[in-house]
Design an enzyme around this catalytic site. Structure first.
Site, PDB file in Angstrom:
ATOM      1  N   GLN A 222      48.058 -80.838  13.400  1.00  0.00           N
ATOM      2  CA  GLN A 222      47.575 -79.764  12.460  1.00  0.00           C
ATOM      3  C   GLN A 222      48.317 -79.868  11.098  1.00  0.00           C
ATOM      4  O   GLN A 222      47.897 -78.919  10.221  1.00  0.00           O
ATOM      5  CB  GLN A 222      47.939 -78.555  13.371  1.00  0.00           C
ATOM      6  N   ARG A 372      48.028 -70.601  20.557  1.00  0.00           N
ATOM      7  CA  ARG A 372      47.527 -70.169  19.154  1.00  0.00           C
ATOM      8  C   ARG A 372      48.541 -69.532  18.258  1.00  0.00           C
ATOM      9  O   ARG A 372      48.330 -68.562  17.770  1.00  0.00           O
ATOM     10  CB  ARG A 372      46.560 -68.787  19.589  1.00  0.00           C
ATOM     11  N   CYS A 373      49.369 -70.464  18.162  1.00  0.00           N
ATOM     12  CA  CYS A 373      50.660 -70.342  17.485  1.00  0.00           C
ATOM     13  C   CYS A 373      51.270 -69.136  17.344  1.00  0.00           C
ATOM     14  O   CYS A 373      51.975 -68.523  18.287  1.00  0.00           O
ATOM     15  CB  CYS A 373      50.407 -71.102  16.099  1.00  0.00           C
ATOM     16  N   GLU A 742      44.227 -65.729  15.125  1.00  0.00           N
ATOM     17  CA  GLU A 742      44.846 -65.787  16.586  1.00  0.00           C
ATOM     18  C   GLU A 742      45.122 -64.117  17.069  1.00  0.00           C
ATOM     19  O   GLU A 742      45.534 -63.960  17.884  1.00  0.00           O
ATOM     20  CB  GLU A 742      46.363 -66.125  16.391  1.00  0.00           C
TER      21      GLU A 742
END
Ligand code: CDP
Length: 788
Positions: A222, A372-373, A742
């Protein structure tokens, strides 16, 4: 707000179809495992069954006898080049391959390189490793007890298993306010380990070109640029300097934070390719992905919320123990070892707050990335939204009324929170009221009363969350010292078409479409004429990558700023072409015209052509610009979710009957993509609330290491999401946009827990830890005497 551009141009606010979809939905994507290079070899990894053990011998002879097995790489081999350890993104250290002991079950022990994937797997079976098991610590509280066995014996001065202490807020002031509070509720909450379980597992192809001395790595990352820098730091001493490293991140099948870290497999594949001189492919299988890659959560939270009897919140105190496994391999900004957890005062005007987090080492896989960080925002929102409902129960107040009473008023933005953030903009009342109207809140409350009389279990849960996304600003945010900004480079070609490159990397979020829409918005060039590229460090400008919903607030803003630079130059060219001064020109999307004489105009395409064919004397030819955008602040998207559940008294199953999500991410680039992001996020929020958990037994054996036990939601479990929005632009973002990726994962879990607890509140239930599996809920029903 009506779109400024026509549907043909497709700027902001148009739900244009995703440019990437024809490729992706026809199976024509280009994922790492689709790439085959001439002479490519394959790697598979030997992993330990023990969670903590000394390695006394690694026997490779049998494996090397298998035709096609070319090499077995061990920690000792890497140690010769000082490549057996690597830094984590949190400035901790992590083994690439062990030389002495293993620290968690499924840790990499050795790698087999072979001519085919199957032969590599046979080789793995044939490697035998002798272990001497050591005592295992899986409980972070036990890890911090005095006299506990020290796990990181590689760190000479380390005398305990404590990783970090971090705190924010006013300890004494909060203590005093809690003492003086008329009512205090306290609650222990545990958010268990979960895994991002992206459809595509992790992997890479390392291709070292001996002649050019250049390493190309196609990989599932990412953050390609940050990874290139890490590779240069790890392997600079063996001649791999940064300009000779090219990271290519092709199509990615979901990242969600799990594809930010550097995994040992990547480094071993690189070492193998450099040593053998051929491309080496490594692709994890599903179980390796679940068992050894970075995990999320594992937060043990103790929260206390003080208030006046009328419900006015006065103080929040949170103490958390974070289990990071054997290494702190989270991907938080350096100064924030617990991420942005200090957003935990949420949407409420909280006069006093104090939060502290301690990190501990255990015999579990390393990490602390967020699902989803979200930099621990999910944990923060879970805590405050659960505590708000606890307080409502205690005061016998309606949870909606309590929220409306405590929300930061819309006229108090920008708002300075007790924990140090400046919230950019918000209107929390509007979002909650909209959600209440849409779901018919008062009628549902009446229905609940009737159902309770009949013994039916129905609950209504609210979550009014505030998110914090878009790291930088670089003043406060860095990863391994690299400042957090992001970038865009736009080139307009003579025929009026554009190529736009960004420092981020889409993993399914639709950047090829939305970034093109940003260029379309700013320059009037149709989005279909803008080719977006990301993920190749040889071509894209340096950026920090895509995670934690930072792309729109950072690279999206960079795109707008670069386009505006181009528009400035285009104006000069237009003035030259129209023979007027710049001041006499007016811009509307796609053209400059002369004030008062709209028929005298030049389109952006005409201007672009002139930039290469008829530009003013003394001006450089061409039309292109770069922007490295350092955001002045984070963006604070928010939303109010309301969930209605029915609980089956026979099975304990929680059925989500309705779920209304009202989101606010400021100005929207593509409403359809945002809706898709929210649908996916809600499903990923429901998953840990009801299904997902990774746990360990006393011996460090993982429970939930395959999809038989680790339950990801399917269409069957997923309810029909009802979405809506309010729009409160960010005052500092050039497009007024905030991130959204998110939000729903952050906001959904507490809404579901609050609904389930609400259904059981009259039985004396005050809290349930996630996941609220049928078994867990049924046991509560049984204990309360209402199970059928
Ligand atoms: O960093 P990441 O792409 O995961 O998150 P994001 O910036 O929230 O964007 C997710 C997707 O939603 C991207 O395609 C954005 O362009 C889009 N989006 C949008 O259309 N409007 C917004 N206000 C925010 C995001």
């Amino acid at each position: 707000m009506a779109p400024k551009t026509t549907a043909d141009v497709g700027g902001m606010g148009h739900s244009i179809r995703r440019k990437e979809d024809p490729r992706l939905i026809r199976g024509q994507g280009n994922f790492v495992d689709d790439i085959t290079l001439p002479g490519m070899l394959y790697m598979d990894i030997v992993r330990t069954p023990y969670a903590h053990a000394k390695i006394t011998a690694i026997n490779s002879e049998e494996a090397l006898k298998i035709p096609g097995v070319l090499a077995v790489i061990t920690g000792a081999d890497l140690a010769k080049y000082n490549l057996h350890w690597m830094p984590t993104l949190m400035s901790d250290t992590q083994m690439v391959l062990p030389t002495e002991k293993v620290m968690y079950q499924s840790q990499e022990v050795a790698a087999v390189i072979a001519t085919s994937r199957y032969v590599a797997a046979d080789g793995v079976e044939a490697v035998s490793v002798d272990y001497e098991p050591l005592p295992v610590i899986v409980d972070p509280f036990k890890a911090l007890e005095p006299g506990a066995q020290v796990l990181r014996t590689d760190k000479k001065d380390k005398k305990d298993n404590h990783i970090f202490h971090w705190e924010a807020g006013d300890r004494a002031g909060t203590e005093k306010a809690l003492k003086e509070a008329e009512v205090v509720v306290s609650q222990d909450l545990y958010l268990p380990r979960i895994h991002v379980a992206s459809i595509e597992t992790c992997g890479c192809i390392a291709d070292f070109d001996k002649v050019r001395g250049k390493l190309t790595v196609y990989m599932t990352t990412q953050a390609p640029h940050a990874i290139r820098t890490v590779f240069a730091l790890v392997a600079g001493h063996v001649g791999l300097s940064e300009e000779r490293i090219r990271i290519v991140s092709p199509d990615i099948g979901g990242g969600f934070g799990g594809k930010v870290p550097v995994y040992p497999g990547y480094v071993i594949a690189v070492a193998a390719s450099v040593l053998i001189g051929k491309p080496v492919k490594w692709i994890e299988d599903r179980m390796e992905n679940l068992q050894a890659d970075s995990f999320a959560r594992d937060y043990h939270i103790k929260a206390e919320l003080g208030a006046k009897k009328d419900g006015r919140m006065t103080a929040l105190r949170i103490k958390t123990l974070a289990d990071h496994g054997y290494a702190d391999a989270a991907a938080n900004p350096s100064k924030f070892p617990a991420g942005l957890f200090s957003i935990c005062t949420g949407s409420y005007d909280m006069p006093h707050a104090f939060v502290e987090v301690d990190g501990a080492y255990t015999n579990k896989p390393p990490g602390g990335v967020a699902y989803r960080c979200s930099f621990r925002v999910t944990e923060a929102v879970h805590a405050i939204e659960r505590m708000t409902d606890r307080l409502a129960q205690e005061l016998k107040m309606d949870p909606a009324e309590l929220r409306l009473k405590n929300f930061i008023p819309a006229d108090k933005f920008p708002y300075h929170s007790a924990l140090g953030w400046e919230y950019d903009s918000g209107n929390y009342q509007a979002a909650l009221r909209k959600a209440m109207d849409k779901i018919g809140y008062q009628a549902l409350r009446k229905e609940q009363v009737e159902k309770r009389k009949r013994g039916e279990l129905m609950g209504i849960g609210i979550s009014s969350f505030t998110e914090i996304v878009g790291a930088g600003p670089s003043k406060h945010f860095d990863i391994l010292g690299i400042k957090m900004f992001d970038s865009a480079e736009i080139r307009i070609h003579p025929t009026g078409k554009a190529t736009a490159r960004f420092g981020t990397k889409s993993q399914g979020q639709g950047h090829e479409t939305t970034y093109a829409q940003i260029v379309a918005e700013e320059l009037g060039i149709p989005a279909k004429d803008v080719e977006v590229e990301e993920g190749d460090t040889d071509t894209a400008p340096y950026g920090l990558g895509t995670y934690a919903s930072r792309s729109t607030p950072t690279a999206g803003a960079a795109g707008a700023m670069a386009a505006r630079k181009i528009r400035e130059k285009a104006k000069k060219i237009a003035a030259h072409l129209l023979e007027v001064s710049e001041e006499d020109l007016v811009w509307e999307p796609g053209k400059f015209s002369v004030k008062g004489a709209p028929q005298k105009s030049k389109t952006i395409q005409e201007i672009t052509f002139a930039a290469y064919t008829n530009h003013p004397q003394g001006m450089e030819a061409g039309l292109e610009a770069v922007s490295y955008y350092d955001p002045p602040n984070l963006t604070f998207p928010f939303g109010s979710y309301i969930c209605v559940v029915d609980i089956d008294r026979g099975t304990g199953e929680v059925k989500i009957r309705r779920f209304v999500a009202v989101d606010d991410c400021g100005n929207i680039i593509n409403p359809m993509i945002v809706e898709g992001q929210i649908h996916g996020g809600l499903t990923m929020g429901m998953a840990p609330a009801l299904l997902e958990e990774i746990s360990y037994d006393e011996g460090g054996n993982m429970q939930g290491g395959s999809f038989m036990d680790y339950l990801v939601p399917t269409a069957v479990e997923t309810p029909k999401w009802e979405t809506d929005k309010t729009v409160t632009p960010s005052p500092h973002h050039p497009l007024g946009a905030k991130g959204v990726g998110e939000s729903a994962t952050v906001g959904a879990p507490p809404a579901i827990v609050n609904a389930v607890v609400d259904a059981l509140a009259h039985l004396g239930v005050r809290h349930i830890d996630i996941p609220m599996t049928p078994e867990k809920v049924w046991r509560i029903l049984k204990e309360k005497g209402v199970a059928e």
